[in-house]
Design a protein around this motif. Structure first.
Motif, PDB file in Angstrom:
ATOM      1  N   THR A 255       3.430   1.231  -0.633  1.00 51.48           N
ATOM      2  CA  THR A 255       3.586  -0.088  -0.581  1.00 51.48           C
ATOM      3  C   THR A 255       2.539  -0.450  -0.253  1.00 51.48           C
ATOM      4  N   ALA A 258      -0.144  -0.706  -1.928  1.00 52.26           N
ATOM      5  CA  ALA A 258      -0.639  -1.315  -2.666  1.00 52.26           C
ATOM      6  C   ALA A 258      -1.445  -0.186  -4.195  1.00 52.26           C
ATOM      7  N   PRO A 260       0.394   2.427  -6.504  1.00 48.85           N
ATOM      8  CA  PRO A 260       0.842   2.119  -8.260  1.00 48.85           C
ATOM      9  C   PRO A 260       1.835   3.251  -8.197  1.00 48.85           C
TER      10      PRO A 260
ATOM     11  N   ALA B  53       3.746  -8.610  -5.124  1.00 50.41           N
ATOM     12  CA  ALA B  53       4.374  -7.531  -5.950  1.00 50.41           C
ATOM     13  C   ALA B  53       4.174  -7.680  -7.582  1.00 50.41           C
ATOM     14  N   ASP B 200       1.444  -3.233 -12.061  1.00 50.23           N
ATOM     15  CA  ASP B 200       1.589  -2.790 -10.994  1.00 50.23           C
ATOM     16  C   ASP B 200      -0.090  -2.693 -10.083  1.00 50.23           C
ATOM     17  N   PHE B 225      -2.317  -6.849  -7.273  1.00 50.63           N
ATOM     18  CA  PHE B 225      -1.122  -6.890  -6.820  1.00 50.63           C
ATOM     19  C   PHE B 225      -0.867  -5.918  -5.716  1.00 50.63           C
ATOM     20  N   ILE B 226      -0.992  -6.897  -4.329  1.00 55.49           N
ATOM     21  CA  ILE B 226      -0.696  -6.053  -3.211  1.00 55.49           C
ATOM     22  C   ILE B 226       0.684  -6.435  -2.550  1.00 55.49           C
ATOM     23  N   PRO B 227       1.728  -5.496  -2.969  1.00 52.29           N
ATOM     24  CA  PRO B 227       2.398  -5.688  -2.341  1.00 52.29           C
ATOM     25  C   PRO B 227       2.720  -6.813  -0.803  1.00 52.29           C
ATOM     26  N   ASP B 228       2.451  -5.688   0.330  1.00 55.77           N
ATOM     27  CA  ASP B 228       2.725  -5.784   1.288  1.00 55.77           C
ATOM     28  C   ASP B 228       2.285  -7.066   2.039  1.00 55.77           C
TER      29      ASP B 228
END
Lengths: 314, 533
Positions: A255, A258, A260, B53, B200, B225-228
């Motif tokens: 996470t 990033a 995947p 995300a 993603d 897309f960088i979820p954090d």
């Protein structure tokens, strides 16, 4: 050998069925309505009862639990884990697309961890109580204690923000794997160093080591060919457990970076009550863990012939 | 409209922000504009944006690539939403309501899709039919809802009576795609053309030089897309991206070669008080208790201390701008401990030896449920409110639920007195949130649909007001009815305590010009953005 593997494979069947029941039961006991979730994902924040009912029917959620389990399992053994509620993609395809990235990350991290841990653990054991040993032990203690998310941010700050040597996040180029792998490797190396040290200390005082030295074997052959080979059983066991855990997805590290992989994907699915994906993930990674354990078990036969003899005696 | 659901938030945001702040050098940005177009422009106009995300769906039935939740400006909608929540022309230049339930749209002429084919009413009909096949969307359309009157005129008639369709159509899920196009290869009329989508990882768009609104200066945008949230900020500090959102908790401490820009109020933080009875959770039925709660919490402190100034006190829950001048009629409450205590005293709630009030042998103990969209979003506001409630003799017990689903499961059971939520306004319909949260439950209706009503619906008077809001046909009437509904909730029944309106905050490279943060993230525009040398 083949008989041994076949027997081990048979043992896996009831365990695998147990995993499948557990995976499916998760969807029955967890809160939240997947039908509502699908509609909300599509931009309808307050779906009407009619829309929810139609969606439940479409997703097969209007059927009783046992019926759904049997349908799901029979599809699963044919390679169909259903479609993701969140993304709409086939679950098996989604997992298979992401698993290679997780596998690459896990294998690099574990390999890196072993490359650090085994020499350090051996040196630490050979020079017990020396300052080198103390340093290695402190390093291992710190490495094992530092949370991975903390280490991840520190590595990003140092290598990406300050030095600008490596990318912060993503998977666009091969060097993207370095920081997440290093983060995971440090944690793995820490525990494996401690384990290698203690296993080696145990072996180095054994009679066979004294005998090997007495018959004039070179020290290197004694350490690597005899003591380490016996110590490897414990190291392989723990490495197998760690590898299996990482193959299930290094959620936090994936996470943050990033990356995947499968871990981040499944966390997103959990938050979105994406039951088909969660079920598929549990079954998929459960299978991977079983296979890794099988590989570890088989490796014992190579490492320690007594395992094979024991099998014959039974 | 959708209330934001933030799915992942690092638990150590503040700590990491501190590290970031101390580890990085550079100038400190402040809220304000993002530059001017007078600067000399860079030769390479390629922008990289860090975004949360990947939330796109990608299947044959419900593909949302390029539309939602990240609006990559590939598509246009018939109408758009201005940063002050007014409905503006989009692909439709004008519209009229035709009784009893139809909106007639006059379409913009000369508009072309990215492949050069002209945009006509048949594309609108096809796009609406696509949503009808998916269940009908927020507007509630059927496959017969959209009718092409001529090439540039289209009628839209929802399945059921819905006079708020116009305000709902601004949402990007109502994007107009080329008739017959493959949703996995988005074909729109927007300022940017689809180039690539890697699940993603990224979506890439390039300029549409034939855009009807003018040729964009940017040649290419890569949305990563960088979820954090922390990693997004670090990517901004490392120069990997030029724009990233910044968590409001760390907006003041983060530094780097960027400025911090914030939107007008688009999101909110509020406490709903359970007004409807449930055994063990019925103290909110006492109006004096609700009123005292409203006077107990210091909203200014919430804004200044809890949200570090990255919010403002609002009394309307929904963004005041959406109510226009009517917003001023809702007076709301400010902290007044003496008044709160007097209200409780007068109602017979007397302080016991432990400081907690009692009435008829029952302690004034309330359960405060925190978890929408997740518990971390609110920290440390609940503890702050808890301390302030204790000052007036109310014992609030905090219960956190980890995410939306577990929060809603508890709400469906009604196990709580105070419910803390954060939400946002993403379309132009001012009735939506009050209607969703406070309308009376429909007997025999879906259990979950009724879960808010079962806890918070004040009753007939509100229902009549919100009905007026649903059925109004002019903007002025909608705003008036929505303001009446809000006044009833906030000033008369005290069933909701709006605490703060929160901003969207972005860190923006100093080379980025003319970027205006839209208060609703899904409405963000990119076609005016430029890069300076």
């Amino acid at each position: 050998m083949l008989g041994y593997i076949a027997r081990r494979l048979l043992y896996l069947v009831p365990v695998w069925i147990g995993i499948s029941i557990l995976a499916f039961a998760l969807s029955l006991i967890a809160p939240g309505d997947p039908a509502r979730q699908v509609l909300q994902q599509g931009g309808i924040d307050a779906p009407s009862p009619e829309q929810v009912t139609a969606m439940r029917r479409e997703l097969g959620l209007d059927q009783p639990g046992p019926v759904r389990y049997v349908r799901w399992l029979s599809s699963a053994v044919r390679g169909d884990l259903g479609r993701s509620i969140r993304t709409g993609e086939p679950v098996l395809q989604s997992l298979a697309d992401r698993f290679p990235r997780t596998a690459v990350l896990a294998l690099i991290a574990v390999t890196l961890g072993l490359l650090i841990a085994i020499p350090l653990g051996i040196i630490s054991a050979l020079f017990r109580e020396s300052s080198l040993d103390q340093l290695a032990r402190i390093g291992a203690l710190v490495g094992a204690s530092v949370p991975s998310f903390w280490l991840a941010y520190l590595l990003i700050l140092l290598f990406a923000v300050r030095l600008r040597l490596l990318p912060v996040a993503g998977a666009a180029e091969p060097r993207n794997v370095i920081l997440p792998a290093l983060t995971l490797a440090i944690g793995a190396a820490a525990s494996l160093t401690r384990l290698t040290r203690s296993a080696m200390l145990e072996e180095l005082v054994q009679d066979y080591v004294r005998t090997a030295r007495a018959k004039g074997l070179r020290e290197r052959a004694v350490i690597v060919g005899h003591a380490l080979r016996n110590a490897l059983t414990a190291i392989v066991t723990v490495t197998g457990i760690r590898l299996a855990a990482l193959l299930g997805g290094a959620v936090i590290v994936e996470t943050i970076f990033a990356w995947p992989g499968i871990g981040k994907y499944v966390v997103d699915s959990i938050f979105n009550r994406d039951y088909p994906t969660i079920q598929g993930f549990v079954l998929f990674t459960g299978t991977i863990v079983l296979l890794v354990n099988l590989t570890v078990d088989v490796s014992y036969v190579w490492l320690d012939p007594r395992v094979r003899l024991g099998a014959r005696n039974r | 409209m959708l209330r934001k659901r933030r799915v992942l938030r690092a638990a150590v945001m503040g700590l990491v922000a501190l590290i970031v702040a101390t580890a990085c050098s550079g100038t400190t940005g402040g809220p304000g504009a993002t530059g001017t177009a007078k600067a000399e422009l860079a030769a390479v106009q390629e922008l990289t944006v860090a975004t949360a995300a990947d939330g796109y769906r990608n299947d044959d039935k419900r593909t949302t690539i390029g539309m939602y939740p990240l609006n990559a400006n590939i598509f246009d909608t018939l109408v758009t939403l201005s940063p002050d929540y007014q409905v503006m022309p989009g692909l439709a230049t004008k519209w009229e309501f035709r009784s009893p339930n139809t909106y007639r749209f006059t379409l913009r002429s000369g508009v072309k899709f990215h492949d050069g084919t002209p945009f006509t009413s048949k594309d609108v009909v096809w796009s609406i039919q696509r949503i009808a096949k998916q269940g009908g969307g927020t507007v509630g359309v059927s496959e017969q809802s959209a009718v092409a009157v001529d090439d540039l005129t289209v009628d839209i008639t929802p399945k059921g009576q819905n006079l708020r369709a116009l305000q709902q159509l601004v949402h990007p899920t109502w994007s107009i795609a080329k008739a017959g196009s493959d949703a996995a290869k988005p074909m729109g009329t927007g300022p940017f053309k689809f180039v690539e989508y890697v699940k993603d990882q990224r979506i890439v768009v390039e300029a549409n030089d034939d855009y009807w609104g003018g040729k964009p200066t940017l040649r290419k945008i890569t949305f990563r897309f960088i979820p954090d949230a922390n990693t997004r900020v670090l990517a901004l500090q490392a120069g990997e991206v030029q724009i990233s959102d910044i968590p409001k908790e760390s907006a003041k401490t983060i530094t780097g070669d960027f400025t911090v820009s914030r939107s007008k109020v688009g999101a909110y933080e509020a406490i709903y008080v359970k007004i409807r009875p449930k055994e063990g959770y019925d103290l909110g039925q006492d109006k004096a208790v609700r009123q005292a709660l409203a006077y107990a919490i210091d909203k200014k402190q919430v804004v200044e201390s809890v949200w570090q100034g990255n919010a403002e006190v609002i009394q309307t829950m929904i963004p005041p701008a959406i109510l226009g001048s009517e917003a001023g009629r809702i007076t709301g409450t400010d902290r007044d401990v003496a008044k709160a205590k007097k209200i409780l005293d007068d109602a017979g709630w007397k302080a016991a030896s432990d400081g907690i009030r009692e009435k008829n042998g029952r302690k004034l103990q309330l359960t405060m449920v925190v978890g929408f969209p997740n518990a971390d979003t609110h920290k440390p506001m609940p503890e702050f409110a808890q301390a302030q409630l204790k000052e007036i003799g109310i014992d609030a017990k905090i219960v956190t639920t980890p995410d939306t689903a577990s929060y809603e499961a508890r709400l469906a059971k009604g196990d709580g007195d105070l419910w803390v939520e954060a939400g946002s306004q993403n379309d132009g319909n001012p009735c939506f949130l009050p209607d969703l949260l406070f309308s009376s439950p429909i007997p025999g209706g879906d259990e979950e649909s009724n879960m808010y009503g079962n806890s918070f619906a004040p009753g007939e008077s509100f229902d009549a007001t919100i009905k007026r809001c649903r059925e109004a046909t002019s903007t002025a009437d909608v705003q008036k009815a929505a303001a009446d509904a809000m006044k009833l909730l906030v000033d008369e029944q005290f069933v909701v305590i709006p605490l703060a309106g929160t901003y969207r905050i972005n860190g923006i490279s100093k080379k980025v010009l003319d970027f205006v943060v839209h208060p609703a993230g899904v409405q963000q525009r990119w076609d005016s953005v430029k890069l300076a040398k």
